[in-house]
Design an enzyme around this catalytic site. Structure first.
Site, short mmCIF file in Angstrom:
data_model
loop_
_atom_site.label_atom_id
_atom_site.label_comp_id
_atom_site.label_asym_id
_atom_site.label_seq_id
_atom_site.Cartn_x
_atom_site.Cartn_y
_atom_site.Cartn_z
N ALA B 107 -7.24 -2.65 33.71
CA ALA B 107 -6.05 -3.51 33.60
C ALA B 107 -6.03 -4.28 32.30
O ALA B 107 -7.10 -4.71 31.82
CB ALA B 107 -6.01 -4.48 34.79
N PRO B 108 -4.83 -4.45 31.69
CA PRO B 108 -3.51 -4.08 32.19
C PRO B 108 -3.05 -2.67 31.82
O PRO B 108 -1.87 -2.37 31.95
CB PRO B 108 -2.61 -5.11 31.50
CG PRO B 108 -3.27 -5.32 30.17
CD PRO B 108 -4.74 -5.23 30.43
N GLU B 129 -9.77 -0.71 38.31
CA GLU B 129 -9.70 -2.16 38.07
C GLU B 129 -10.24 -2.86 39.31
O GLU B 129 -9.91 -2.47 40.44
CB GLU B 129 -8.27 -2.59 37.77
CG GLU B 129 -8.04 -4.10 37.71
CD GLU B 129 -8.95 -4.79 36.69
OE1 GLU B 129 -9.18 -4.22 35.60
OE2 GLU B 129 -9.42 -5.90 36.99
N ASP B 156 -14.88 -2.03 42.52
CA ASP B 156 -15.91 -2.54 41.63
C ASP B 156 -16.41 -1.40 40.74
O ASP B 156 -16.95 -0.41 41.24
CB ASP B 156 -17.05 -3.13 42.46
CG ASP B 156 -18.09 -3.84 41.61
OD1 ASP B 156 -18.93 -4.55 42.19
OD2 ASP B 156 -18.05 -3.70 40.38
N ASP B 172 -14.32 -1.38 28.81
CA ASP B 172 -13.72 -2.53 28.12
C ASP B 172 -14.07 -3.74 28.98
O ASP B 172 -13.28 -4.17 29.81
CB ASP B 172 -12.21 -2.33 28.00
CG ASP B 172 -11.55 -3.39 27.15
OD1 ASP B 172 -10.31 -3.50 27.21
OD2 ASP B 172 -12.26 -4.12 26.44
N CYS B 224 -14.20 -8.23 23.54
CA CYS B 224 -13.49 -9.05 22.55
C CYS B 224 -14.24 -10.37 22.34
O CYS B 224 -13.62 -11.42 22.17
CB CYS B 224 -12.05 -9.29 22.99
SG CYS B 224 -11.90 -10.06 24.61
#
Lengths: 145, 295
Positions: B107-108, B129, B156, B172, B224
């Site tokens: 997600a997203p 997700e 999970d 990610d 990130c």
């Protein structure tokens, strides 16, 4: 892991026949499988398989109900219904903007029933003609402000 | 909050200045929804000031403050908005049409959609997700963008299993998001309090990802955040035999290598092949990417 019982690949014949009768064109589904779980039908690329029971969506939902009570989803219409010629409605200019904003349009001369709405030659979603009005059936997330 | 990195950043003043500046929005043309040349033409009609990205085709920066979320071009899925630094993580996966790809924390759906584009809607991307509250945006984005090769699950990612291995896996990972200060403010968060629990999850996710990919397949681990505890240390914690490979980068994209030591801890030497993106180098957010091959 074989595909779970709740997800099943089904023959697309009934869907193809429904679309041909309602909207006047032959669906081209080469390279895709039609999946069904419960009453919902989904269309996905042939490579989609071998997934677990946790999967809750594959490809694009076609409809929450199989034919003959099918209402084609907005996503399916946008991807597969470019060739529709029957029960269609072409909008432009202010009418197109109004529809995309979710507003109803006056259509006093037209027969009641469901339509596929086209804007600029592109199918954009469903509309329902009732009592001289074309009601937008675009989900809110697709509407513009 | 970020001063712990001061000695590692080449130009601290520039880094701080960039971290405080508003982040330009970037959009990319979605070929699943129409010819990209036509999309580019329509985009220039509604926003003549768009600037092409110098390192990625069919992607543009919008002027600061410009938004396309209400434009027909966006609603029809012809363009999608995504953070620039995150755009090229998917290219590190080396996806080819027909592959089976797993997006473990999807997600997203931004990178899932990029994977689907690389697949040309052939093959499969399994988009998983964990958070129920994020499923709606994931499914809507994939629908809007015309993705037909995705299977979407909620669960999970640490527990996800599959009898059929994947050709590549993207992780990610959830992180402390230090690289997003340009969106959320430089003083907005205290990452240290969350780091320990996140690190456990990140390691578990990456370990599962390595087990899900076929031998010889690629796992891309991306965050990130700048914290090596969430980046290099996580890769370092993988027990299975892996190699951290160099990533083919656009020449015009400025990056720095991954770190092989931090605060007394040393990491595997091939982590220098991982990549760090800093906001002041390319006027983006911050990002970390490691390309891992299962041996």
């Amino acid at each position: 892991m074989s595909d779970p019982a709740q997800w099943q690949i089904v023959a697309p014949d009934a869907l193809i026949a429904f679309v041909a009768e309602r909207y006047g064109f032959t669906l081209e589904l080469t390279g895709y499988h039609l999946w069904q779980r419960g009453a919902s039908q989904w269309i996905a690329s042939e490579g989609v398989h071998g997934f677990s029971e946790q999967v809750e969506a594959v490809g694009i939902r076609v409809s929450r109900r199989p034919p003959p009570r099918t209402q084609l989803s907005t996503a399916f219409i946008r991807r597969f219904c470019h060739q529709a010629t029957v029960d269609v409605c072409h909008l432009a200019g202010d009418d197109a903007t109004a529809y995309l904003q979710g507003r109803s349009l006056e259509r006093p001369a037209e027969e009641a029933g469901e339509r596929i709405v086209f804007i600029d030659g592109e199918p954009v979603g469903r509309g329902r003609l009732r009592d001289g009005l074309l009601h937008c059936e675009l989900p809110k997330a697709y509407r513009i402000r | 909050m970020l001063s712990r990195y001061q000695e590692r950043v080449d130009d601290w003043a520039a880094f701080v200045d960039a971290s405080r500046r508003p982040l330009p929005q970037v959009v990319w043309a979605n070929p699943l929804r129409g010819e990209v040349e036509e999309t580019a033409r329509r985009l220039r009609e509604i926003c003549p000031e768009v600037a092409p990205l110098h390192w990625m085709p069919n992607a543009w920066r919008l002027p600061v403050g410009a938004r396309l979320g209400n434009a027909q071009l966006y609603k029809f899925g012809r363009v999608h908005s995504q953070e620039e630094a995150a755009l090229w993580a998917v290219s590190a996966l080396d996806v080819t049409p027909g592959d089976r790809v797993l997006d473990l924390c999807a997600a997203p759906g931004n990178k899932t959609a990029q994977i689907a584009v690389a697949l040309q809607n052939r093959g499969m991307v399994w988009a998983n997700e964990r958070k129920a509250g994020r499923m709606a945006s994931l499914r809507f984005n994939l629908e809007r963008l015309g993705v037909l090769c995705a299977a979407v699950s909620r669960g999970d990612g640490v527990q996800l299993t599959s009898d059929t291995p994947f050709d590549s896996v993207l992780v990610d990972a959830p992180c402390t998001c230090e690289g997003t200060t340009r969106k959320h403010g430089i003083e907005a968060r205290d990452p240290a309090s969350r780091r320990a629990s996140l690190t456990q999850i990140q390691v578990a996710l990456l370990r599962n990802a390595v087990r899900r990919v076929r031998p010889g397949g690629v796992v891309v681990y991306a965050t990130c955040t700048y914290a090596p505890e969430e980046n290099e240390a996580v890769v370092n914690a993988v027990r299975d035999p892996i190699v951290v490979e160099p990533i083919a980068l656009p020449e015009t994209l400025q990056t720095t290598p991954g770190w092989t030591e931090w605060s007394g801890a040393t990491y595997r030497d091939d982590l220098k092949n991982a990549v760090r993106i800093w906001p002041h180098h390319n006027d983006t957010g911050g990002f970390f990417v490691a390309r891992i091959r299962r041996v």
